[in-house]
Design a protein around this motif. Structure first.
Motif, short mmCIF file in Angstrom:
data_model
loop_
_atom_site.label_atom_id
_atom_site.label_comp_id
_atom_site.label_asym_id
_atom_site.label_seq_id
_atom_site.Cartn_x
_atom_site.Cartn_y
_atom_site.Cartn_z
N LEU A 301 46.08 48.83 33.81
CA LEU A 301 46.63 47.80 34.70
C LEU A 301 46.63 48.28 36.15
O LEU A 301 46.36 47.50 37.07
N ALA A 302 46.93 49.57 36.37
CA ALA A 302 46.91 50.09 37.74
C ALA A 302 45.51 50.02 38.33
O ALA A 302 45.32 49.63 39.49
N ASN A 303 44.50 50.39 37.55
CA ASN A 303 43.11 50.31 38.03
C ASN A 303 42.70 48.86 38.28
O ASN A 303 41.96 48.57 39.23
N LEU A 304 43.19 47.96 37.42
CA LEU A 304 42.85 46.55 37.61
C LEU A 304 43.44 46.01 38.90
O LEU A 304 42.76 45.30 39.67
N VAL A 305 44.69 46.33 39.17
CA VAL A 305 45.32 45.87 40.41
C VAL A 305 44.62 46.47 41.62
O VAL A 305 44.40 45.80 42.64
N ARG A 306 44.26 47.76 41.52
CA ARG A 306 43.55 48.39 42.64
C ARG A 306 42.20 47.72 42.90
O ARG A 306 41.81 47.49 44.04
N GLY A 307 41.49 47.39 41.83
CA GLY A 307 40.21 46.72 42.00
C GLY A 307 40.37 45.34 42.62
O GLY A 307 39.58 44.94 43.49
N GLN A 308 41.37 44.58 42.19
CA GLN A 308 41.60 43.26 42.78
C GLN A 308 41.98 43.36 44.25
O GLN A 308 41.56 42.53 45.06
N ALA A 309 42.74 44.38 44.61
CA ALA A 309 43.10 44.55 46.02
C ALA A 309 41.87 44.86 46.86
O ALA A 309 41.72 44.35 47.98
N GLU A 310 40.97 45.70 46.35
CA GLU A 310 39.75 46.01 47.10
C GLU A 310 38.86 44.78 47.24
O GLU A 310 38.28 44.53 48.31
N VAL A 311 38.74 43.99 46.17
CA VAL A 311 37.93 42.76 46.25
C VAL A 311 38.52 41.79 47.27
O VAL A 311 37.81 41.17 48.07
N ALA A 312 39.86 41.64 47.25
CA ALA A 312 40.49 40.74 48.21
C ALA A 312 40.29 41.21 49.63
O ALA A 312 40.06 40.41 50.55
#
Length: 321
Positions: A301-312
């Motif tokens: 979940l932490a990696n998923l949130v980090r990836g979404q933040a980078e995409v945003a």
């Protein structure tokens, strides 16, 4: 013998044997945590070229072994945290940013979800216990500076009614000078004591850490061949920690089996310590697997949130362009 009115004797307050029952006991020893030392060293490494030393605030707790503390009771100061304080120091004057000091203290407590301890409290909550400064012991002053007495007087007001402690750290960065740590308490001196007139009395000082932190400290203090940098990957450190844990468990298991065979007499204190250390471990079937799955899920979940933040962030930059 009695002193006449024309006597030139000076007044020195004996710190450990003060008999004023109103004042709390003065510290007789100090323990400091590695976290505080690392914070002081980080502050020293980030200093400007014009600063020959840095100062900051020490946070911690005070403990008194007796239930009814008196000025003669032994008191121990436990320093667990430290933060930097802005100051400027020249040969003519010294200035300490008091507003910055108090703002940092309040922000530190808010980050921990705590409130400022009262002036007369000596509980387990963090409070200001003194200050630190970096300096060399080779100057003949034991790491004390010209304006140490004035800074000590300021921190005495912050820690009142408890006395403030002063920690002088020799960082060992100068060639030919080793690292060192000294702790002091102050005592007024003179017929009419003033803020700038005091003597610094050394007290015993020791480094204290938890057993769970030994692996990290051993890694930091272990010598590296040919000054090679430590590996950035956590896998070698994890492998070493697992080997050390396995060795310790095998040693404990061998000792317990020796007790069961009657070869070694049992030790109740050791048994209570092992029960306290290992008794809370999950022993249900599948508990370890469940805990591991929970850890993997949190990491995912932490990696998923980090990836979404980078995409945003990238989409926002593309939209702005």
């Amino acid at each position: 013998m009695p002193l006449g009115p024309s006597s030139s004797a000076i007044f020195i307050q004996n710190t450990p044997q003060a008999q004023n029952a109103v004042n709390p006991p003065r510290p007789t020893s100090l323990t400091i945590h590695p976290t505080a030392l690392l914070s002081i060293l980080d502050h020293f490494l980030r200093r400007t070229d014009t600063q020959h030393r840095v100062i900051g605030t020490l946070l911690g707790t005070r403990t008194t072994p007796t239930s009814t503390p008196s000025p003669a009771s032994p008191s121990v100061v436990n320093v667990t945290h430290a933060f930097a304080v802005l100051h400027s120091e020249t040969e003519e004057q010294v200035a300490v940013d008091m507003d910055y000091h108090r703002a940092m203290y309040e922000m530190f407590l808010k980050g921990r979800g705590e409130t400022a301890a009262g002036a007369g409290s000596a509980g387990q909550g963090l409070s200001i216990v003194g200050w630190y400064a970096t300096g060399s012991s080779e100057d003949g002053q034991g790491g004390l500076g010209t304006y140490s007495a004035l800074i000590q007087n300021f921190y005495e007001q912050e820690t009142a009614p408890f006395p403030a402690v002063h920690v002088a750290l020799d960082t060992g960065t100068e060639e030919g000078i080793g690292a060192g740590l000294r702790a002091y308490v102050s005592s007024p001196v003179g017929i009419y004591p003033k803020a700038e007139n005091c003597v610094f009395v050394p007290i015993p000082c020791e480094l204290k850490f938890h057993e769970s932190e030994r692996a990290g400290l051993d890694l930091l203090s272990s010598p590296t061949p040919n000054n090679t940098p430590l590996a950035t990957s956590p896998l070698p450190a994890l492998h070493t920690a697992l080997l050390n844990t396995s060795t310790a468990l095998n040693r404990v298991l061998s000792h317990v089996q020796s007790i069961l065979r009657g070869e070694v007499p049992p030790d109740p204190a050791l048994g209570k310590y092992l029960w306290k250390a290992l008794g809370t471990a999950p022993d249900e079937e599948g508990a370890w697997a469940t805990a591991m799955q929970d850890g993997l899920m949190v990491g995912y979940l932490a990696n998923l949130v980090r990836g979404q933040a980078e995409v945003a962030g990238r989409l926002a930059l593309a939209g702005g362009a």
